[in-house]
Design a protein around this motif. Structure first.
Motif, PDB file in Angstrom:
ATOM      1  N   SER A   1      46.486  33.874  34.796  1.00  0.00           N
ATOM      2  CA  SER A   1      45.637  34.476  33.754  1.00  0.00           C
ATOM      3  C   SER A   1      44.800  33.410  33.067  1.00  0.00           C
ATOM      4  CB  SER A   1      46.495  35.190  32.705  1.00  0.00           C
ATOM      5  OG  SER A   1      47.207  36.240  33.299  1.00  0.00           O
ATOM      6  N   THR A   2      45.390  32.232  32.886  1.00  0.00           N
ATOM      7  CA  THR A   2      44.647  31.139  32.260  1.00  0.00           C
ATOM      8  C   THR A   2      43.434  30.784  33.110  1.00  0.00           C
ATOM      9  OG1 THR A   2      46.694  30.286  31.318  1.00  0.00           O
ATOM     10  CG2 THR A   2      44.843  28.744  31.443  1.00  0.00           C
ATOM     11  N   LEU A   3      43.645  30.690  34.419  1.00  0.00           N
ATOM     12  CA  LEU A   3      42.534  30.357  35.318  1.00  0.00           C
ATOM     13  C   LEU A   3      41.448  31.427  35.247  1.00  0.00           C
ATOM     14  CD1 LEU A   3      41.396  28.431  37.410  1.00  0.00           C
ATOM     15  CD2 LEU A   3      42.677  29.660  39.169  1.00  0.00           C
ATOM     16  N   LEU A   4      41.843  32.694  35.223  1.00  0.00           N
ATOM     17  CA  LEU A   4      40.844  33.771  35.132  1.00  0.00           C
ATOM     18  C   LEU A   4      40.091  33.702  33.801  1.00  0.00           C
ATOM     19  CD1 LEU A   4      42.598  36.861  36.759  1.00  0.00           C
ATOM     20  CD2 LEU A   4      40.706  35.515  37.662  1.00  0.00           C
ATOM     21  N   ARG A   5      40.794  33.364  32.718  1.00  0.00           N
ATOM     22  CA  ARG A   5      40.101  33.241  31.421  1.00  0.00           C
ATOM     23  C   ARG A   5      39.069  32.117  31.448  1.00  0.00           C
ATOM     24  NH1 ARG A   5      45.198  34.229  29.232  1.00  0.00           N
ATOM     25  NH2 ARG A   5      45.533  32.030  28.735  1.00  0.00           N
ATOM     26  N   LEU A   6      39.415  31.019  32.109  1.00  0.00           N
ATOM     27  CA  LEU A   6      38.456  29.905  32.215  1.00  0.00           C
ATOM     28  C   LEU A   6      37.234  30.345  33.028  1.00  0.00           C
ATOM     29  CD1 LEU A   6      40.741  26.779  32.886  1.00  0.00           C
ATOM     30  CD2 LEU A   6      39.900  27.651  30.704  1.00  0.00           C
ATOM     31  N   ILE A   7      37.505  31.017  34.150  1.00  0.00           N
ATOM     32  CA  ILE A   7      36.401  31.479  35.008  1.00  0.00           C
ATOM     33  C   ILE A   7      35.511  32.462  34.240  1.00  0.00           C
ATOM     34  CG2 ILE A   7      35.893  32.915  37.045  1.00  0.00           C
ATOM     35  CD1 ILE A   7      38.371  31.535  38.367  1.00  0.00           C
ATOM     36  N   ALA A   8      36.150  33.314  33.442  1.00  0.00           N
ATOM     37  CA  ALA A   8      35.400  34.334  32.693  1.00  0.00           C
ATOM     38  C   ALA A   8      34.780  33.761  31.414  1.00  0.00           C
ATOM     39  CB  ALA A   8      36.310  35.508  32.358  1.00  0.00           C
ATOM     40  N   THR A   9      34.880  32.462  31.227  1.00  0.00           N
ATOM     41  CA  THR A   9      34.357  31.758  30.046  1.00  0.00           C
ATOM     42  C   THR A   9      34.931  32.293  28.732  1.00  0.00           C
ATOM     43  OG1 THR A   9      32.311  33.026  29.595  1.00  0.00           O
ATOM     44  CG2 THR A   9      32.165  31.304  31.281  1.00  0.00           C
TER      45      THR A   9
ATOM     46  N   LEU B   1      28.874  38.745  34.980  1.00  0.00           N
ATOM     47  CA  LEU B   1      30.335  38.774  35.033  1.00  0.00           C
ATOM     48  C   LEU B   1      30.901  40.159  34.679  1.00  0.00           C
ATOM     49  CD1 LEU B   1      33.163  37.217  34.911  1.00  0.00           C
ATOM     50  CD2 LEU B   1      32.687  37.008  32.463  1.00  0.00           C
ATOM     51  N   GLY B   2      31.879  40.587  35.440  1.00  0.00           N
ATOM     52  CA  GLY B   2      32.729  41.694  35.019  1.00  0.00           C
ATOM     53  C   GLY B   2      34.125  41.136  34.860  1.00  0.00           C
ATOM     54  N   TYR B   3      34.747  41.357  33.719  1.00  0.00           N
ATOM     55  CA  TYR B   3      36.055  40.751  33.462  1.00  0.00           C
ATOM     56  C   TYR B   3      37.017  41.810  32.939  1.00  0.00           C
ATOM     57  CZ  TYR B   3      39.520  37.667  31.176  1.00  0.00           C
ATOM     58  OH  TYR B   3      40.677  37.046  30.771  1.00  0.00           O
ATOM     59  N   ALA B   4      38.130  41.939  33.612  1.00  0.00           N
ATOM     60  CA  ALA B   4      39.191  42.838  33.161  1.00  0.00           C
ATOM     61  C   ALA B   4      40.408  41.988  32.828  1.00  0.00           C
ATOM     62  CB  ALA B   4      39.520  43.855  34.247  1.00  0.00           C
ATOM     63  N   PRO B   5      40.579  41.628  31.550  1.00  0.00           N
ATOM     64  CA  PRO B   5      41.747  40.819  31.192  1.00  0.00           C
ATOM     65  C   PRO B   5      43.027  41.633  31.273  1.00  0.00           C
ATOM     66  CG  PRO B   5      40.425  41.321  29.241  1.00  0.00           C
ATOM     67  CD  PRO B   5      39.744  41.965  30.404  1.00  0.00           C
TER      68      PRO B   5
ATOM     69  N   LEU C   1      30.095  38.638  39.941  1.00  0.00           N
ATOM     70  CA  LEU C   1      31.362  37.921  39.779  1.00  0.00           C
ATOM     71  C   LEU C   1      32.315  38.845  39.024  1.00  0.00           C
ATOM     72  CD1 LEU C   1      33.180  35.408  39.830  1.00  0.00           C
ATOM     73  CD2 LEU C   1      32.054  34.644  37.728  1.00  0.00           C
ATOM     74  N   LEU C   2      33.423  39.135  39.651  1.00  0.00           N
ATOM     75  CA  LEU C   2      34.384  40.070  39.070  1.00  0.00           C
ATOM     76  C   LEU C   2      35.740  39.374  38.980  1.00  0.00           C
ATOM     77  CD1 LEU C   2      34.593  43.070  38.212  1.00  0.00           C
ATOM     78  CD2 LEU C   2      35.037  43.640  40.603  1.00  0.00           C
ATOM     79  N   ALA C   3      36.253  39.249  37.758  1.00  0.00           N
ATOM     80  CA  ALA C   3      37.554  38.612  37.535  1.00  0.00           C
ATOM     81  C   ALA C   3      38.515  39.682  37.034  1.00  0.00           C
ATOM     82  CB  ALA C   3      37.410  37.483  36.509  1.00  0.00           C
ATOM     83  N   LEU C   4      39.533  39.985  37.831  1.00  0.00           N
ATOM     84  CA  LEU C   4      40.430  41.109  37.531  1.00  0.00           C
ATOM     85  C   LEU C   4      41.857  40.617  37.404  1.00  0.00           C
ATOM     86  CD1 LEU C   4      39.024  43.589  40.240  1.00  0.00           C
ATOM     87  CD2 LEU C   4      38.426  43.534  37.806  1.00  0.00           C
ATOM     88  N   ASP C   5      42.436  40.822  36.230  1.00  0.00           N
ATOM     89  CA  ASP C   5      43.802  40.350  35.980  1.00  0.00           C
ATOM     90  C   ASP C   5      44.753  41.542  36.002  1.00  0.00           C
ATOM     91  OD1 ASP C   5      45.947  38.779  35.347  1.00  0.00           O
ATOM     92  OD2 ASP C   5      45.019  37.848  33.591  1.00  0.00           O
ATOM     93  N   GLU C   6      45.469  41.693  37.077  1.00  0.00           N
ATOM     94  CA  GLU C   6      46.420  42.793  37.271  1.00  0.00           C
ATOM     95  C   GLU C   6      45.806  44.163  36.954  1.00  0.00           C
ATOM     96  OE1 GLU C   6      49.276  43.169  38.599  1.00  0.00           O
ATOM     97  OE2 GLU C   6      50.111  41.158  38.782  1.00  0.00           O
ATOM     98  N   PRO C   7      44.687  44.505  37.605  1.00  0.00           N
ATOM     99  CA  PRO C   7      44.030  45.778  37.264  1.00  0.00           C
ATOM    100  C   PRO C   7      44.864  47.008  37.613  1.00  0.00           C
ATOM    101  CG  PRO C   7      43.044  44.835  39.226  1.00  0.00           C
ATOM    102  CD  PRO C   7      43.971  43.798  38.679  1.00  0.00           C
ATOM    103  N   THR C   8      45.812  46.840  38.544  1.00  0.00           N
ATOM    104  CA  THR C   8      46.569  48.019  38.984  1.00  0.00           C
ATOM    105  C   THR C   8      47.962  48.101  38.348  1.00  0.00           C
ATOM    106  OG1 THR C   8      47.243  46.781  40.937  1.00  0.00           O
ATOM    107  CG2 THR C   8      45.357  48.241  41.186  1.00  0.00           C
TER     108      THR C   8
END
Ligand SMILES: Nc1ncnc2c1ncn2[C@@H]1O[C@H](COP(=O)(O)OP(=O)(O)OP(=O)(O)O)[C@@H](O)[C@H]1O
Length: 210
Positions: free
Chosen positions: A42-50, A74-78, A151-158
């Motif tokens: 999740s930390t890596l995805l947060r960095l990527i998603a700025t 960017l599309g970001y789903a934290p 760019l789509l960053a998805l953190d446990e979307p399912t």
């Protein structure tokens, strides 16, 4: 060609080094992020998603370290987010669309189509306060898909979704991954692995190809 490059990324929280020296070039398609709980996915995805800045290293989007063009597409789903409880799902989506600078009529239509595909459409005019965990997750996913992000960053979307609904999201994610960089953590990694261009593991501060 669309590209996202991480060079020597590091992130610490206090004395704890979560990411030590992470480098990778992402190309279009689905990249799955795996690794033990607490490893730093999740930390890596947060960095990527700025959403957070790295302690060291840099992120470049199409060769540029400028964060604005990355954010515009960017599309970001934290994994966890405080949603505006008093808004309806549709009002929230239109708010996100306005922040992204999207055409609101087109975004409204797209939100309708996405929510229809993932079984949320009947509820889009209801207040978020009335939403279950699974409905919230689908809403977070739907807002990330607005504007066809490159760019789509998805953190446990399912997470919290039943198998059939999870597969519906999977279909939309794979469609987007045809021309976008999609980076995703999911407990369904094994199921999606045949469709992925890369499977990466975050462990002990490092990112390695599996
Ligand atoms: N804001 C923060 N402040 C302090 N520590 C943090 C913060 N965010 C994350 N951490 C710590 O960083 C480490 C990595 O957390 P992260 O949520 O990125 O892991 P993860 O791989 O996504 O885990 P999970 O699979 O359980 O979701 C954990 O030890 C976590 O406690």
């Amino acid at each position: 060609m669309t590209s996202l490059e991480l060079s020597g990324l590091g992130k610490r929280y206090g004395l704890k080094t979560v990411l030590a020296d992470v480098s990778h070039v992402f190309t279009p398609g689905l990249t799955l992020l795996t690794g033990p709980s607490g490893a730093g996915k999740s930390t890596l995805l947060r960095l990527i998603a700025t959403a957070e800045k790295p302690g060291k290293g840099r992120i470049t989007w199409n060769g540029s370290p400028d964060r604005t063009p990355l954010r515009q597409t960017l599309g970001y789903a934290p994994q966890a987010v405080d949603l505006p409880e008093d808004l309806t799902a549709r009002e929230f989506a239109l708010h996100i669309a306005a922040l992204k600078g999207l055409d609101l009529a087109a975004a409204d239509a797209q939100f309708g189509a996405i929510t229809d595909a993932i079984g949320l459409h009947a509820d889009i005019n209801n207040r978020i306060a009335s939403f279950s965990g699974g409905m919230r997750r689908r809403l977070i996913f739907a807002q990330a898909m607005l504007g066809e992000p490159r760019l789509l960053a998805l953190d446990e979307p399912t997470a919290e979704l039943d198998g059939e609904t999870a597969r519906k999201l999977g279909t939309l994610i794979l469609e987007r991954a045809r021309d976008a960089i999609v980076i995703m953590t999911t407990h369904l990694a094994d199921e999606l692995a045949p469709h992925a261009v890369a499977m990466l593991r975050v462990e002990n501060g490092a990112l390695t190809a599996k």
